[in-house]
Design a protein around this motif. Structure first.
Motif, PDB file in Angstrom:
ATOM      1  N   UNK A  27       0.829  -1.198   0.000  1.00 42.77           N
ATOM      2  CA  UNK A  27       0.000   0.000   0.000  1.00 42.77           C
ATOM      3  C   UNK A  27       0.862   1.246   0.000  1.00 42.77           C
ATOM      4  N   UNK A  28       0.205   2.353  -0.335  1.00 42.13           N
ATOM      5  CA  UNK A  28       0.845   3.653  -0.428  1.00 42.13           C
ATOM      6  C   UNK A  28       0.381   4.523   0.728  1.00 42.13           C
ATOM      7  N   UNK A  29       1.280   4.823   1.664  1.00 41.37           N
ATOM      8  CA  UNK A  29       0.933   5.677   2.794  1.00 41.37           C
ATOM      9  C   UNK A  29       0.918   7.138   2.388  1.00 41.37           C
ATOM     10  N   UNK A  30      -0.118   7.869   2.796  1.00 42.51           N
ATOM     11  CA  UNK A  30      -0.239   9.282   2.425  1.00 42.51           C
ATOM     12  C   UNK A  30      -0.646  10.112   3.643  1.00 42.51           C
ATOM     13  N   UNK A  31      -0.246  11.369   3.625  1.00 40.79           N
ATOM     14  CA  UNK A  31      -0.632  12.310   4.673  1.00 40.79           C
ATOM     15  C   UNK A  31      -1.549  13.402   4.154  1.00 40.79           C
ATOM     16  N   UNK A  32      -1.659  13.494   2.826  1.00 38.07           N
ATOM     17  CA  UNK A  32      -2.562  14.436   2.180  1.00 38.07           C
ATOM     18  C   UNK A  32      -3.309  13.710   1.075  1.00 38.07           C
ATOM     19  N   UNK A  33      -4.573  14.081   0.880  1.00 36.58           N
ATOM     20  CA  UNK A  33      -5.383  13.363  -0.083  1.00 36.58           C
ATOM     21  C   UNK A  33      -5.002  13.672  -1.522  1.00 36.58           C
ATOM     22  N   UNK A  34      -4.193  14.715  -1.737  1.00 37.47           N
ATOM     23  CA  UNK A  34      -3.707  14.964  -3.089  1.00 37.47           C
ATOM     24  C   UNK A  34      -2.526  14.051  -3.442  1.00 37.47           C
ATOM     25  N   UNK A  35      -2.144  13.179  -2.497  1.00 34.54           N
ATOM     26  CA  UNK A  35      -1.067  12.211  -2.749  1.00 34.54           C
ATOM     27  C   UNK A  35      -1.604  10.844  -3.190  1.00 34.54           C
ATOM     28  N   UNK A  36      -2.917  10.733  -3.367  1.00 33.95           N
ATOM     29  CA  UNK A  36      -3.514   9.464  -3.782  1.00 33.95           C
ATOM     30  C   UNK A  36      -2.928   9.017  -5.112  1.00 33.95           C
ATOM     31  N   UNK A  37      -2.529   7.749  -5.186  1.00 35.00           N
ATOM     32  CA  UNK A  37      -2.017   7.172  -6.430  1.00 35.00           C
ATOM     33  C   UNK A  37      -3.074   6.234  -6.997  1.00 35.00           C
ATOM     34  N   UNK A  38      -3.496   6.501  -8.219  1.00 38.22           N
ATOM     35  CA  UNK A  38      -4.494   5.674  -8.889  1.00 38.22           C
ATOM     36  C   UNK A  38      -3.940   4.264  -9.111  1.00 38.22           C
ATOM     37  N   UNK A  39      -4.794   3.269  -8.856  1.00 38.73           N
ATOM     38  CA  UNK A  39      -4.388   1.883  -9.062  1.00 38.73           C
ATOM     39  C   UNK A  39      -3.592   1.297  -7.923  1.00 38.73           C
ATOM     40  N   UNK A  40      -3.459   2.036  -6.833  1.00 36.11           N
ATOM     41  CA  UNK A  40      -2.763   1.554  -5.636  1.00 36.11           C
ATOM     42  C   UNK A  40      -3.721   1.561  -4.447  1.00 36.11           C
TER      43      UNK A  40
END
Length: 348
Positions: A61-74
């Motif tokens: 998984x891809x850890x994020x702290x901001x929702x603009x860091x969302x990676x499509x397909x992950x």
């Protein structure tokens, strides 16, 4: 309208001592799921790592702290907290309840702001979520406050849809809560949802009676004759295909429910018992009537099997796919409303 893999599905993690984390991660372990949507789990990388290791899952998984860091397909994990969480499967814990609400609050905020497209909620424990910050019987009442519209608990499976006039109301208070205004509001919500969310142009709805045998002409109660029948007649006279009240004891056993696009039950167990008998494990709880889409599995935290790796993921998976289908239907209807078909004028 977004391509399928670009639809963002927000997932609140629910009660971490229950089966929520297990069913979420087991569903997403199948990498084919990422062809249909992009998930964002509202929890923390530390917590999801613990669950991944506990259940020995092959998942990244891809850890994020901001929702603009969302990676499509992950699989994205939004860090709602950085605290260490002591998970004790199967235990009621008020601290764990606080984390469930933090997840729900963050996911709902993202939904309202458009950072996610739909919300799928893992099960919470109604006792451990209670606090000064959260004083609601469950998800439905909270979301009704946060999202525009008239909320309705709508239980959905492949061939059965059951809405409720009253949901989490004590049995002793049910009759006093059912008014002509409530009946009209709930029927209209179901009717609109069937049209907008399920693409049924001319819905046919059955309403179950309040009393046994719908009151037996007033012998067992007068509410069906004095409140239910006149209200349903008025709705029918106004063009809605709404029928009833029907005696609940024979309605499902006789198969009569198959003749309608939806059934509205007078109270919680009147609707949920037949629904879960006919659809348990594949049904979905949909909060109809809101400006945004929220679904959840048709079961609770299942503390008795939590942490054992025995949880069935089918209902959660169905909740995800229903949310996607409803989103697609709403987007298509929105496009049609912008570009309605022009009826050719008749030549004279």
């Amino acid at each position: 309208m977004r391509k399928a893999e670009n639809v963002i599905v927000g997932i609140s993690i629910g009660d971490l001592n229950g089966i929520g984390g297990e069913i979420v991660l087991k569903t997403l372990e199948d990498v084919r799921m990422l062809e249909f949507f992009t998930p964002v789990i509202f929890a923390s990388v530390k917590t999801i790592t613990f669950l991944k290791n506990h259940f020995d899952l092959d998942i990244s998984f891809n850890g994020i702290n901001n929702l603009d860091q969302i990676i499509t397909g992950k699989i994205n994990v939004f860090n709602v907290w950085n605290d260490r969480v002591d998970i004790n499967f199967g235990q009621e814990d008020m601290v764990i309840g606080e984390f469930a609400i933090k997840s729900l609050f963050a996911a709902t905020k993202a939904l309202k702001e458009g950072a996610i497209d739909v919300l799928v909620t893992a099960p919470i424990n109604k006792q451990t979520i209670q606090s000064e910050a959260f004083n609601f019987p469950g998800h439905t009442d909270y979301l009704a406050q946060e999202l525009d519209g008239e909320s309705l608990m709508f239980m959905v499976s492949n061939d059965l849809r059951i809405g409720l006039l009253t949901d989490h109301v004590p049995v002793k208070d049910i009759a006093n809560n059912i008014t002509p205004q409530l009946i009209e509001s709930k029927v209209n919500t179901v009717y609109t949802s069937l049209q907008k969310d399920f693409n049924i142009r001319r819905p046919k709805i059955a309403v179950l009676g309040i009393n046994p045998h719908t009151g037996d002409n007033g012998v067992i109660g007068k509410e069906d004759d004095e409140i239910m029948r006149p209200t349903l007649k008025a709705l029918n006279d106004n063009g809605k295909l709404v029928y009833g009240p029907y005696a609940a004891d024979s309605f499902f056993g006789s198969g009569n429910y198959k003749n309608f696009d939806a059934i509205i039950a007078a109270y919680h167990d009147q609707g949920l018992i037949p629904f879960k008998t006919l659809s348990f494990g594949s049904g979905v709880n949909y909060t109809a009537g809101l400006s945004k889409i929220r679904t959840s599995p048709d079961h609770g935290t299942a503390f008795e099997i939590a942490g054992k790796g025995e949880a069935n993921i089918n209902s959660f998976k169905e909740a995800v796919f229903l949310a996607l289908k409803l989103y697609e239907n709403r987007m298509e209807n929105a496009e049609l409303s912008k570009n309605p078909l022009v009826t050719p004028q008749k030549k004279i």
